[in-house]
Design an enzyme around this catalytic site. Structure first.
Site, PDB file in Angstrom:
ATOM      1  N   GLU A 209       0.796  -1.225   0.000  1.00  0.00           N
ATOM      2  CA  GLU A 209       0.000   0.000   0.000  1.00  0.00           C
ATOM      3  C   GLU A 209       0.835   1.284   0.000  1.00  0.00           C
ATOM      4  O   GLU A 209       0.700   2.119   0.886  1.00  0.00           O
ATOM      5  CB  GLU A 209      -0.993  -0.041   1.172  1.00  0.00           C
ATOM      6  CG  GLU A 209      -1.936  -1.225   1.041  1.00  0.00           C
ATOM      7  CD  GLU A 209      -2.869  -1.431   2.240  1.00  0.00           C
ATOM      8  OE1 GLU A 209      -2.865  -0.585   3.137  1.00  0.00           O
ATOM      9  OE2 GLU A 209      -3.591  -2.439   2.248  1.00  0.00           O
ATOM     10  N   ASN A 250       1.881  -4.851  -3.127  1.00  0.00           N
ATOM     11  CA  ASN A 250       0.484  -5.211  -2.922  1.00  0.00           C
ATOM     12  C   ASN A 250      -0.311  -3.937  -2.654  1.00  0.00           C
ATOM     13  O   ASN A 250       0.130  -3.111  -1.854  1.00  0.00           O
ATOM     14  CB  ASN A 250       0.522  -6.108  -1.662  1.00  0.00           C
ATOM     15  CG  ASN A 250      -0.704  -6.890  -1.407  1.00  0.00           C
ATOM     16  OD1 ASN A 250      -1.401  -7.281  -2.317  1.00  0.00           O
ATOM     17  ND2 ASN A 250      -0.966  -7.137  -0.138  1.00  0.00           N
ATOM     18  N   HIS A 286     -10.565  -6.000  -2.450  1.00  0.00           N
ATOM     19  CA  HIS A 286     -11.608  -5.859  -1.423  1.00  0.00           C
ATOM     20  C   HIS A 286     -12.767  -5.132  -2.100  1.00  0.00           C
ATOM     21  O   HIS A 286     -12.790  -3.901  -2.170  1.00  0.00           O
ATOM     22  CB  HIS A 286     -11.079  -5.065  -0.221  1.00  0.00           C
ATOM     23  CG  HIS A 286     -10.015  -5.778   0.538  1.00  0.00           C
ATOM     24  ND1 HIS A 286     -10.271  -6.944   1.244  1.00  0.00           N
ATOM     25  CD2 HIS A 286      -8.691  -5.520   0.705  1.00  0.00           C
ATOM     26  CE1 HIS A 286      -9.137  -7.351   1.819  1.00  0.00           C
ATOM     27  NE2 HIS A 286      -8.170  -6.520   1.501  1.00  0.00           N
ATOM     28  N   GLU A 314      -6.207 -10.598  -1.716  1.00  0.00           N
ATOM     29  CA  GLU A 314      -7.026 -10.410  -0.499  1.00  0.00           C
ATOM     30  C   GLU A 314      -8.514 -10.339  -0.849  1.00  0.00           C
ATOM     31  O   GLU A 314      -9.252  -9.503  -0.313  1.00  0.00           O
ATOM     32  CB  GLU A 314      -6.601  -9.136   0.245  1.00  0.00           C
ATOM     33  CG  GLU A 314      -5.131  -9.101   0.610  1.00  0.00           C
ATOM     34  CD  GLU A 314      -4.730  -7.881   1.447  1.00  0.00           C
ATOM     35  OE1 GLU A 314      -5.613  -7.187   1.974  1.00  0.00           O
ATOM     36  OE2 GLU A 314      -3.513  -7.649   1.571  1.00  0.00           O
ATOM     37  N   ASP A 316     -12.320 -10.283  -1.119  1.00  0.00           N
ATOM     38  CA  ASP A 316     -13.620 -10.449  -0.460  1.00  0.00           C
ATOM     39  C   ASP A 316     -14.586  -9.464  -1.107  1.00  0.00           C
ATOM     40  O   ASP A 316     -14.172  -8.477  -1.707  1.00  0.00           O
ATOM     41  CB  ASP A 316     -13.572 -10.324   1.069  1.00  0.00           C
ATOM     42  CG  ASP A 316     -12.839  -9.114   1.590  1.00  0.00           C
ATOM     43  OD1 ASP A 316     -12.789  -8.084   0.887  1.00  0.00           O
ATOM     44  OD2 ASP A 316     -12.313  -9.187   2.724  1.00  0.00           O
TER      45      ASP A 316
HETATM   46  O1  9MR Z   1      -7.160  -8.924   8.223  1.00  0.00           O
HETATM   47  C1  9MR Z   1      -6.383  -7.983   8.915  1.00  0.00           C
HETATM   48  C2  9MR Z   1      -7.109  -7.586  10.206  1.00  0.00           C
HETATM   49  O2  9MR Z   1      -7.222  -8.689  11.085  1.00  0.00           O
HETATM   50  C3  9MR Z   1      -6.373  -6.455  10.877  1.00  0.00           C
HETATM   51  O3  9MR Z   1      -7.112  -6.002  12.008  1.00  0.00           O
HETATM   52  C4  9MR Z   1      -6.184  -5.331   9.886  1.00  0.00           C
HETATM   53  C5  9MR Z   1      -5.452  -4.198  10.551  1.00  0.00           C
HETATM   54  O4  9MR Z   1      -4.958  -3.292   9.711  1.00  0.00           O
HETATM   55  O5  9MR Z   1      -5.464  -5.794   8.750  1.00  0.00           O
HETATM   56  C6  9MR Z   1      -6.181  -6.747   8.050  1.00  0.00           C
HETATM   57  O6  9MR Z   1      -5.522  -7.115   6.866  1.00  0.00           O
HETATM   58  C7  9MR Z   1      -5.239  -6.064   5.918  1.00  0.00           C
HETATM   59  C8  9MR Z   1      -4.026  -6.495   5.131  1.00  0.00           C
HETATM   60  O7  9MR Z   1      -2.965  -6.775   6.001  1.00  0.00           O
HETATM   61  C9  9MR Z   1      -3.591  -5.421   4.134  1.00  0.00           C
HETATM   62  N1  9MR Z   1      -4.692  -5.051   3.275  1.00  0.00           N
HETATM   63  C10 9MR Z   1      -5.931  -4.719   3.948  1.00  0.00           C
HETATM   64  C11 9MR Z   1      -6.354  -5.845   4.899  1.00  0.00           C
HETATM   65  C12 9MR Z   1      -7.690  -5.508   5.523  1.00  0.00           C
HETATM   66  O8  9MR Z   1      -7.589  -4.409   6.364  1.00  0.00           O
END
Ligand code: 9MR
Length: 394
Positions: A209, A250, A286, A314, A316
């Protein structure tokens, strides 16, 4: 007196300048008076105008992308999601998972079935706050647990992540570092993390990001201290630590034509033109039900045309609750379209859902009133979305 002080200063300067810098040591940059040569096996590499560093020498082939040394398990047979992905020529259909979920036996039973999932990503336990909570103090127990889970069930691992603005321990996010200090902090973190998992991980999402949605660089401790060079630093450290793992960048909202995708395309072009190692782009995906971008496939093709592979990392597809038959049917179509886009692009290596079940999805706690984003429901039953996935792979 004055003359002897001058001679002493000169002697110190000469001895600093003639001793070779050690691996990871400084070897140049504005204001640098020390050695500009590196010990054998390392190469003095310009990181930025103020800092050059002795990095491990790498064969040039590593700059064009390695073949992963982590082995690809045999393809399962049958008509479940991973079996069909493998039959379609992809490396995997996989899922994110998290350590706290591994005590849920019913969840683990499905997670462990490699006919459903051929790949795991740790949702949290390889992030910086989990792996280096204090400077120089590394803890890998969470990540190791996910690797053991994957290995026991013939599943590939993707690492996640090395440098990200979020989930940083405060000793990193508070900043206050010189560029030389932060360079060495990033190198030590990425290098130690990647070395720990050397040979176990097919792909690391090392840099996550970097951009804002308008395509400008995200303001964070890395960019604010080092400018864009922090990307080079992280990628080079990762490559040096495990030349057999692919390195990905990513991001989200790069799945459609627009300023952010353009910035990522330009970044990949720039990295490639300068010989900085990068092997793939992860499109997070997402999405929102009914809003899957129509340009997904063409964006993936634009990335692969630059000589990198892509993966959906990722996935969903969330909806405004409550779910209805119509929303679930649209979600089935949406999942089918996303998988079909990956299937159609030869450089798309696989698809990962950001946990397979609504029971453990990150969505409801982040987007108020939204949820049901995953292909299995909160009772671990398959939803129509799952049929969309298998229909697309078949
Ligand atoms: O799935 C992850 C969640 O459990 C955490 O609380 C969150 C915190 O930032 O991060 C989520 O995963 C993220 C991923 O690492 C990067 N892209 C976005 C995902 C969703 O927030």
């Amino acid at each position: 007196m004055k003359l002897s002080a001058t001679i002493l200063a000169l002697a110190i300067y000469v001895s600093l300048a003639t001793a070779q810098s050690q691996e990871w040591g400084q070897c140049g940059g504005i204001g640098w008076a020390g050695s500009t040569t590196c010990v054998s096996g390392t190469v003095c590499t310009v990181i930025n105008a103020y800092y050059s560093q002795c990095l491990p020498a790498r064969p040039s082939s590593e700059c064009t992308g390695p073949t992963s040394t982590a082995s690809i398990p045999p393809a399962p047979t049958g008509s479940n999601s991973n079996a069909l992905a493998r039959a379609a020529g992809k490396l995997y259909f996989g899922t994110a998972t998290d350590n706290s979920e591994l005590s849920d036996a019913a969840y683990v039973a499905i997670l462990s079935d490699d006919s459903y999932f051929g790949q795991l990503t740790p949702a949290n336990s390889m992030k910086w706050d989990a792996t280096e909570p204090e400077q120089g103090v590394f803890t890998f127990s969470g990540g190791d647990q996910i690797v053991s889970q994957a290995k026991a069930h013939s599943q590939i691992m993707r690492g996640h992540n090395c440098v990200w603005y979020n989930q940083l321990p405060s000793w990193v996010s508070n900043g206050g570092f010189t560029s030389a200090q932060l360079t060495s902090i990033i190198q030590n973190h990425c290098s130690t993390l990647v070395s720990h998992y050397k040979g176990e991980i097919i792909t690391h999402a090392f840099e996550t990001e970097p951009f804002n949605d308008d395509g400008t660089w995200r303001s964070d401790v890395f960019y604010n201290t080092l400018g864009t060079s922090y990307v080079d630093i992280a990628l080079q450290a990762a490559r040096a630590a495990d030349p057999g793992a692919k390195i990905y960048i990513n991001d989200y909202n790069i799945e459609m034509t627009g300023a952010k995708a353009t910035s990522m395309l330009n970044l990949i072009k720039d990295l490639k033109s300068r010989g900085i190692p990068v092997d793939g782009v992860g499109l997070q995906c997402h999405f929102i039900v009914g809003e899957v971008p129509t340009s997904l496939q063409s964006i993936m093709q634009q990335f692969t045309a630059l000589g990198v592979e892509v993966a959906i990392t990722e996935l969903d597809i969330r909806m405004t609750l409550p779910a209805s038959t119509a929303l679930l049917a649209q979600q089935e179509t949406d999942y089918k379209n996303v998988i079909s886009a990956c299937k159609a692009v030869s450089g798309c290596v696989g698809v990962t859902v950001w946990d397979y079940t609504d029971k453990y999805s990150w969505v409801p706690s982040t987007f108020s009133g939204q949820g049901e984003a995953c292909p299995w429901d909160a009772n671990l039953q398959k939803k129509p979305a799952y049929s969309g996935i298998t229909a697309a792979w078949a």
